[in-house]
Every structure is written in structure tokens, then in C-alpha cells.
Design a protein around this motif. Sequence first.
Motif, PDB file in Angstrom:
ATOM      1  N   ILE A  58      37.467   7.441  26.709  1.00 33.31           N
ATOM      2  CA  ILE A  58      36.078   7.009  26.507  1.00 33.31           C
ATOM      3  C   ILE A  58      35.304   7.066  27.820  1.00 33.31           C
ATOM      4  CG2 ILE A  58      34.615   5.006  25.965  1.00 33.31           C
ATOM      5  CD1 ILE A  58      36.827   4.186  23.906  1.00 33.31           C
ATOM      6  N   VAL A  59      35.913   6.554  28.890  1.00 35.26           N
ATOM      7  CA  VAL A  59      35.192   6.548  30.180  1.00 35.26           C
ATOM      8  C   VAL A  59      35.090   7.972  30.721  1.00 35.26           C
ATOM      9  CG1 VAL A  59      35.009   5.527  32.478  1.00 35.26           C
ATOM     10  CG2 VAL A  59      35.982   4.184  30.608  1.00 35.26           C
ATOM     11  N   ALA A  60      36.157   8.755  30.562  1.00 35.62           N
ATOM     12  CA  ALA A  60      36.107  10.156  31.021  1.00 35.62           C
ATOM     13  C   ALA A  60      34.988  10.918  30.315  1.00 35.62           C
ATOM     14  CB  ALA A  60      37.449  10.835  30.766  1.00 35.62           C
ATOM     15  N   ASP A  61      34.751  10.571  29.051  1.00 34.54           N
ATOM     16  CA  ASP A  61      33.718  11.259  28.271  1.00 34.54           C
ATOM     17  C   ASP A  61      32.314  11.014  28.832  1.00 34.54           C
ATOM     18  OD1 ASP A  61      33.033  12.825  25.857  1.00 34.54           O
ATOM     19  OD2 ASP A  61      32.007  10.977  25.268  1.00 34.54           O
ATOM     20  N   LEU A  62      32.151   9.920  29.566  1.00 39.18           N
ATOM     21  CA  LEU A  62      30.841   9.610  30.158  1.00 39.18           C
ATOM     22  C   LEU A  62      30.621  10.344  31.472  1.00 39.18           C
ATOM     23  CD1 LEU A  62      30.784   5.722  29.654  1.00 39.18           C
ATOM     24  CD2 LEU A  62      29.222   7.357  28.576  1.00 39.18           C
ATOM     25  N   ALA A  63      31.685  10.941  31.996  1.00 37.38           N
ATOM     26  CA  ALA A  63      31.623  11.424  33.384  1.00 37.38           C
ATOM     27  C   ALA A  63      31.300  12.906  33.488  1.00 37.38           C
ATOM     28  CB  ALA A  63      32.940  11.130  34.085  1.00 37.38           C
ATOM     29  N   GLU A  64      30.565  13.235  34.536  1.00 34.49           N
ATOM     30  CA  GLU A  64      30.269  14.642  34.809  1.00 34.49           C
ATOM     31  C   GLU A  64      31.468  15.349  35.409  1.00 34.49           C
ATOM     32  OE1 GLU A  64      26.549  14.267  36.985  1.00 34.49           O
ATOM     33  OE2 GLU A  64      25.834  13.372  35.106  1.00 34.49           O
ATOM     34  N   ARG A  65      32.292  14.634  36.169  1.00 32.22           N
ATOM     35  CA  ARG A  65      33.437  15.263  36.812  1.00 32.22           C
ATOM     36  C   ARG A  65      34.655  14.329  36.713  1.00 32.22           C
ATOM     37  NH1 ARG A  65      34.475  18.117  42.215  1.00 32.22           N
ATOM     38  NH2 ARG A  65      32.250  18.272  42.549  1.00 32.22           N
ATOM     39  N   PHE A  66      35.783  14.885  36.278  1.00 30.87           N
ATOM     40  CA  PHE A  66      37.038  14.134  36.234  1.00 30.87           C
ATOM     41  C   PHE A  66      37.838  14.537  37.461  1.00 30.87           C
ATOM     42  CE2 PHE A  66      40.339  12.354  33.067  1.00 30.87           C
ATOM     43  CZ  PHE A  66      41.244  12.038  34.053  1.00 30.87           C
ATOM     44  N   VAL A  67      38.066  13.568  38.343  1.00 26.12           N
ATOM     45  CA  VAL A  67      38.915  13.810  39.516  1.00 26.12           C
ATOM     46  C   VAL A  67      40.266  13.160  39.253  1.00 26.12           C
ATOM     47  CG1 VAL A  67      39.230  13.398  41.986  1.00 26.12           C
ATOM     48  CG2 VAL A  67      36.949  13.935  41.090  1.00 26.12           C
ATOM     49  N   CYS A  68      41.281  14.006  39.123  1.00 24.66           N
ATOM     50  CA  CYS A  68      42.631  13.509  38.871  1.00 24.66           C
ATOM     51  C   CYS A  68      43.336  13.312  40.216  1.00 24.66           C
ATOM     52  CB  CYS A  68      43.387  14.522  38.016  1.00 24.66           C
ATOM     53  SG  CYS A  68      45.120  14.079  37.761  1.00 24.66           S
TER      54      CYS A  68
END
Length: 219
Positions: free
Chosen positions: A105-115
Amino acid sequence: MTQDELKALVGRAALRYVVPGTVIGVGTGSTVNHFIDALATMQSPVAGAVSSSKASTERLAARGIRVLEAGEVQRLPVYVDGADEIDARGCMIKGGGAALTREKIVADLAERFVCIADASKRVEVLGRFPLPVEVIAMALPQVARRFEALGGKAVQRPGVLTDNGHPVLDVRGLSITDPPAMEAEINQWPGVVTVGIFARHRAGTCLLGTAEGVVTLSY
Ligand code: 5RP
């Protein structure tokens, strides 16, 4: 370096993706705990964080970082989270800490996923790590049978309920050669809340902790 030292290394390295004064997304797990600790040392702090679990919320609050609800923001510039496995395309298995639904859910709000991950998490094909799946309790047996038909063995994680109050299945024996297709397939089985394949919400960047230092992978 120990695995924990590698996690601390990438936790600190992720600060370069954090713009002071913004609200960011924060994942869950031991690697993210190092990131949260690093966040708290920023000279110019973030405005706040949207958290993916009760555990991260508590850690953020304990370090004086304001925690916002997901509903209070429309977009996040960045989401920083760990992974249990990450492949060459940035697709991941997540949910080892049972926070997969809120993480997605939070990743879906983000422009960039930094793993952020230590080097042991990098794999050619996802599936050696048991695939976590959050499931509505009444559907556990039938979801387990569907995995059996795919060649997997699903076992309920003992003594664990997610922050949403649901059990988690851990599925062994899958070889996830097409993560987007498998994510889409499992997601539409009745009773599945979230499957721990992050293909649609894959990482855009991975900071991998190695003995030689942090390796930055872009996808
Ligand atoms: C929690 C997760 C974590 O990101 C994943 O399990 C990695 O954890 P760690 O950083 O402790 O190795 O998906 O649900």
C-alpha cells in the motif's frame, strides 16, 4: 562484514534518496530499522513518514519522526524498504516480517521504490525464500490447495497474525520465473489479501550491501 553491518551500510546509504522537508514512505524489517536510525541523525529532518507496520511506526515515533497515515498524503517521493529476495529486474519477494500488505500500500503511493538489502538477497530466480501470502483465515485450506497445484507447499506461519489480523502462508518449492504473471494470478484467488511478490511495485533502485561497499542497481 557481518550481515547486520551490511544492512546498516545500506540503511545509511539510502539517506541520499531522502530530501529534507518531504514526507517519505518507510518499510519494515531489520534493514529498515537501520535506515530509521540513520533518518533520525539527519541535520535537516524529513517532515514525516508513512509507515508500513506498527513496528516501524513505534521506532519512528521513538526517534522523534512524525508518522502520518497513508490517507493523509497523495504521493510520496520515495519509499525505502528491504526485501527477502530481489532479482535482476528489481522484482522482489517480501513479507518475511509479515508486513507485506501495508508495504504494498505504501509502495503504491511512492514515485520511487528504493530497496535496501545485503548481497545475500540478490537472486537469479525468485522462490528459494518461502513466498509469504496474507490470507483471510477461512480461505487458508483452499488457497493452500491452489499452491499445491502449482507445485508449492504452503504452511501457515505459526503464531503470526499480520497488523491487519490475518494469518500468513509461507509457500516453498515455487520457481517464480515470471513474477508479474504469478503476482497477477495469485492476487485474484478468493481469500488472498496480498501475495508477497512485488513485481508491479518492483524496485526502481536497489542499494546492495557487499564486502566491497554499496552497489547501486537501477532497473
Ligand atoms: C517485511 C519485509 C522485509 O523487508 C523483509 O523481510 C526483509 O527483512 P530484513 O531487512 O529484516 O532482512 O518484507 O515484511
